[in-house]
Design a protein around this motif. Sequence first.
Motif, PDB file in Angstrom:
ATOM      1  N   THR A  28       0.860  -1.185   0.000  1.00 22.27           N
ATOM      2  CA  THR A  28       0.000   0.000   0.000  1.00 22.27           C
ATOM      3  C   THR A  28       0.892   1.230   0.000  1.00 22.27           C
ATOM      4  O   THR A  28       1.984   1.216   0.565  1.00 22.27           O
ATOM      5  CB  THR A  28      -0.935   0.028   1.218  1.00 22.27           C
ATOM      6  N   VAL A  30       1.292   5.672   0.175  1.00 24.06           N
ATOM      7  CA  VAL A  30       0.748   6.941   0.644  1.00 24.06           C
ATOM      8  C   VAL A  30       1.812   8.020   0.450  1.00 24.06           C
ATOM      9  O   VAL A  30       3.004   7.758   0.617  1.00 24.06           O
ATOM     10  CB  VAL A  30       0.327   6.843   2.129  1.00 24.06           C
ATOM     11  N   ASN A  33       0.356  11.996   5.205  1.00 22.40           N
ATOM     12  CA  ASN A  33      -0.596  11.571   6.219  1.00 22.40           C
ATOM     13  C   ASN A  33      -0.672  12.630   7.311  1.00 22.40           C
ATOM     14  O   ASN A  33      -0.064  13.700   7.190  1.00 22.40           O
ATOM     15  CB  ASN A  33      -0.243  10.176   6.779  1.00 22.40           C
ATOM     16  N   GLY A  85      -2.483  -1.194  -3.191  1.00 28.32           N
ATOM     17  CA  GLY A  85      -3.469  -0.195  -2.796  1.00 28.32           C
ATOM     18  C   GLY A  85      -2.837   1.179  -2.627  1.00 28.32           C
ATOM     19  O   GLY A  85      -1.628   1.310  -2.445  1.00 28.32           O
ATOM     20  N   ALA A  86      -3.675   2.209  -2.686  1.00 27.62           N
ATOM     21  CA  ALA A  86      -3.213   3.581  -2.523  1.00 27.62           C
ATOM     22  C   ALA A  86      -4.132   4.317  -1.559  1.00 27.62           C
ATOM     23  O   ALA A  86      -5.359   4.187  -1.636  1.00 27.62           O
ATOM     24  CB  ALA A  86      -3.175   4.302  -3.866  1.00 27.62           C
ATOM     25  N   TYR A  87      -3.532   5.081  -0.661  1.00 28.77           N
ATOM     26  CA  TYR A  87      -4.285   5.913   0.284  1.00 28.77           C
ATOM     27  C   TYR A  87      -4.050   7.378  -0.077  1.00 28.77           C
ATOM     28  O   TYR A  87      -2.912   7.806  -0.280  1.00 28.77           O
ATOM     29  CB  TYR A  87      -3.821   5.666   1.721  1.00 28.77           C
ATOM     30  N   ILE A  88      -5.126   8.133  -0.144  1.00 26.70           N
ATOM     31  CA  ILE A  88      -5.037   9.558  -0.458  1.00 26.70           C
ATOM     32  C   ILE A  88      -5.428  10.331   0.790  1.00 26.70           C
ATOM     33  O   ILE A  88      -6.585  10.284   1.222  1.00 26.70           O
ATOM     34  CB  ILE A  88      -5.952   9.924  -1.634  1.00 26.70           C
ATOM     35  N   TYR A  89      -4.483  11.032   1.372  1.00 30.31           N
ATOM     36  CA  TYR A  89      -4.754  11.824   2.566  1.00 30.31           C
ATOM     37  C   TYR A  89      -5.580  13.042   2.188  1.00 30.31           C
ATOM     38  O   TYR A  89      -5.326  13.683   1.163  1.00 30.31           O
ATOM     39  CB  TYR A  89      -3.438  12.244   3.223  1.00 30.31           C
ATOM     40  N   GLN A  90      -6.569  13.377   3.016  1.00 29.49           N
ATOM     41  CA  GLN A  90      -7.473  14.475   2.697  1.00 29.49           C
ATOM     42  C   GLN A  90      -6.700  15.753   2.362  1.00 29.49           C
ATOM     43  O   GLN A  90      -5.838  16.198   3.110  1.00 29.49           O
ATOM     44  CB  GLN A  90      -8.435  14.714   3.872  1.00 29.49           C
TER      45      GLN A  90
END
Length: 252
Positions: A28, A30, A33, A85-90
Amino acid sequence: MASWEAKDLRAVIDDSIAMLSAVGAPPTWVLSNHDVMRHTSRYARATVKRWVPNEPYQPEGAVDLDLGTRRARAAALLMLALPGGAYIYQGDELSLPETEDLPETVLQDPIWERSGHTNRGRDGCRVPIPWSGQVEPFGFSPKNAAAPPWLPPPTNWGQFSVEAQTGDQTSTLELYRKALHLRRENPALGDGNMTWLDAPAGILAFSRDPGFVCVVNLSTEAYQLPEHTSILLASGPVEGRQIQPDHAAGSV
């Protein structure tokens, strides 16, 4: 959080994939964060330091947000082209910069108190994101709310708002929307293997089957993309197969 160097980014990618594949897990990714300076501002320096976990990030040098935004857009296309997977921080999707000049009187992070007011903490990346309008709180809460947001947004953040960027095909928000659509629709993206392609120093290039190629130019010179049928998405203009420094492109 790697530096803006091709060899460092490649090492982080290789190490992450190798470690997780050993236990049958997908990697994953990012870029930012809630604990580290936003990558638009990290990449806005001539020297991009690597973040060491559990240590305060201390940036070096003057801020060039145009440079940081170019690099942040390229990094987004790189991340979304990788397997896993990829997480996009707001706020990443808006290219929000770090709020580095919050007054000491508004700081909320317990680190500020625990450090005896020597470490400003992580509030700079936790300012509420702008949704609409040109005045605070930029649609984050009603204008007549009983209390303001916990941290004040910069007065110029209207330019970054969701409202301002929606429909602007040059905006970072629309770049993310297009990239996420491609990631969902293209069978080469998401899970699966990747293969590094031969490239000079300062260039990251890899393929994903069937037929997708991602190139990121972290050098100081323009780079000619490999032969391709079409460019699916680029973080900036591509002319005559030339991708400029601090840009990325995905092609088939």
